[in-house]
Design a protein around this motif. Structure first.
Motif: not given
Ligand code: ADP
Ligand code: MG
Ligand code: ZN
Length: 476
Positions: A315-342
């Protein structure tokens, strides 16, 4: 029997405002030949001056791949007699490039890792464009002098999987560094593939052919497969020497084969010599400081996601492969989403829906803040996963991004309150005394029936975990 050996040369068009040796803009959607000046037209007497922004961007790549950034590097002239280069030479860096050595870490489809050595990354000027229209040939020099960074790998790759993994990693790194838009269709990230074979166990490399200017990962893999087969057959038929020689080939997309383009020039044919118009490129401390300012790169992100957020490597490789995806994911966490669920909601729920309608993360109609808020509501049991999917579906079709409003509007607030759920359970049990009797005398399967009835009576809003827990209590 045979081993494949691959080395890649990637041309990355740097996203500088101006050209490499003059102040003409690099935007070439302009009218033909309008972004030109005496320097990029190579008029006599015009002198080139190195673009500092291009040098800093090249250095940044150097630091990112752990290479040696030379504080002094040199420019050379490479003879090139074509109409799209009015000077009849290309300015490039031969012996002392701005970046030498380095390494790129790749992850292979089978989960293994490998480090690919880098030879160098050097600055050079792009040519213009020849256009053939009917009986006329025309030249547009808007692109002439645009900065390219040529990134050369060691011959360290042993399969097309490795070559593609390397290219994807480099592509993603360049985009994280924001030194190029790396748009492959538009040619701002293009690749020359060098391929040879050798009998397993032989140390000396075989003869390599170079396949020029491939602009998709798929074509890179296809061209390598074709070339390996061609070379292997020649070897097995005893005509390797005659049929495999150092040359430049083209990938013919239509025919699905490589074709000879021209015999490979020896370095002597290029008649390289130091450019007498350009002084050595000496970098300043200020340039070094600026080049070292870079975002967190994919390798560091993977480490952090797996070690601190508890994500699986895949999962970490899938998310980081693309900067748009990684930044999207990190912004989800800022809203309080739990990482694995996100991760699940981003990679399967959102991407699945985007895919169906031909969209991607960059033009997603649902932004990271919204999806993060939604996932946080699932994690804290405000709504169920099913309710979350309903809201996503609703958002794909409608304008509203107000998660709380939609929970109300669609009646999705989950009931977790014991009293309210127990009231429903008691009603269900009272209405089915025979089933309760059967359950108590050992018909365990009926438990599912009670859960189903309770969920139905609550119109799906009862928290399923709570329903299970309270039903067990009541029936024991
Ligand atoms: P040139 O500048 O003429 O293209 P280089 O010596 O710089 O030649 O090599 C270009 C690329 O070819 C490099 O990426 C290198 O790793 C690769 N290469 C060199 N020898 C081989 C080989 N025998 N098989 C496959 N790739 C090779
Ligand atoms: Mg080459
Ligand atoms: Zn110019």
């Amino acid at each position: 029997m045979f081993e494949t050996v691959i080395g890649l040369e990637v041309h990355v068009q740097l996203n500088t405002k101006t050209k490499l040796f003059c102040s003409c803009p690099t935007s070439f959607a302009e009218h033909q030949n309008s972004n030109t000046c005496p320097t990029c037209l190579a008029l006599p007497g015009a002198l080139p001056v190195v673009n500092k922004e291009a040098a800093i961007k090249a250095m940044r790549l150097g630091y990112a791949i752990n290479g040696n950034v030379n504080h002094t590097s040199h420019f050379d002239r490479k003879s090139y007699f074509y109409p799209d280069s009015p000077s009849a030479y290309q300015i490039t860096q031969l012996t002392k490039a701005i970046v030498q050595k380095g390494e790129v870490h790749i992850d292979l489809p089978d989960g293994s890792k490998k480090t690919i050595g880098m030879t160098q990354a050097h600055l050079e000027a792009d040519a213009g464009k020849n256009m053939h229209e009917g009986e006329y040939s025309k030249v547009d020099l808007n692109r002439a002098g645009t900065p390219l960074l040529e990134i050369v790998s060691d011959p360290d790759m042993r399969s097309s999987d490795e070559a593609v993994a390397y290219l994807k990693k480099l592509h993603s790194t360049v985009r994280y560094l924001d030194i190029s838009d790396a748009n492959m269709q538009e040619g701002s990230f293009r690749c020359d593939v060098n391929v040879s074979i050798r009998p397993k166990g032989q140390e000396a490399f075989g003869t390599r052919v170079e396949i020029k200017n491939i602009n998709s990962f798929k074509f890179v893999a296809a061209a390598i497969a074709y070339e390996v087969q061609r070379q292997t057959e020649a070897y097995e038929d005893g005509v390797y020497e005659q049929e495999v020689y150092q040359e430049t080939r083209l990938w013919d997309v239509e025919a699905g084969e490589t074709r000879s383009m021209r015999g490979k020039e020896e370095a002597a044919d290029y008649r390289y010599f130091p450019d007498p118009d350009l002084r050595p490129l000496v970098v300043t401390q200020e340039m070094i400081d600026e080049a070292k300012m870079m975002p967190e790169l994919p390798d560091a992100k993977v480490k952090r996601y797996t070690e601190e957020l508890g994500l699986k490597m895949y999962d970490a490789l899938v998310i980081t492969a693309d900067k748009e995806m990684a930044y999207y994911f990190e912004e989800m966490l800022e809203q309080g989403a739990e990482a694995k669920t996100a991760v699940t909601w981003l990679t399967s729920e959102l991407l699945g829906r985007l895919n169906k309608v031909g969209l991607n993360i960059e033009n997603s109609p649902i932004d990271a803040k919204t999806l993060g808020t939604l996932v946080a509501k699932i994690s804290d049991d405000t709504i169920s996963g099913k309710g979350g999917k309903e809201i996503l579906d609703h958002m794909m079709e409608n304008e509203s991004r107000d998660v709380d409003g939609l929970i109300d509007e669609l009646g999705l607030a989950q009931v977790s309150d014991d009293g309210a759920i127990l009231a429903i359970i008691d009603e269900i049990l009272a209405a089915n005394p025979d089933k309760v009797e059967q359950y108590k005398s050992g018909k365990d399967k009926l438990f599912g029936f009670f859960v189903g009835q309770t969920m139905k009576a609550s119109k799906g809003t009862a928290n399923p975990g709570k329903v299970n827990e309270l039903l067990k209590q009541r029936l024991s």
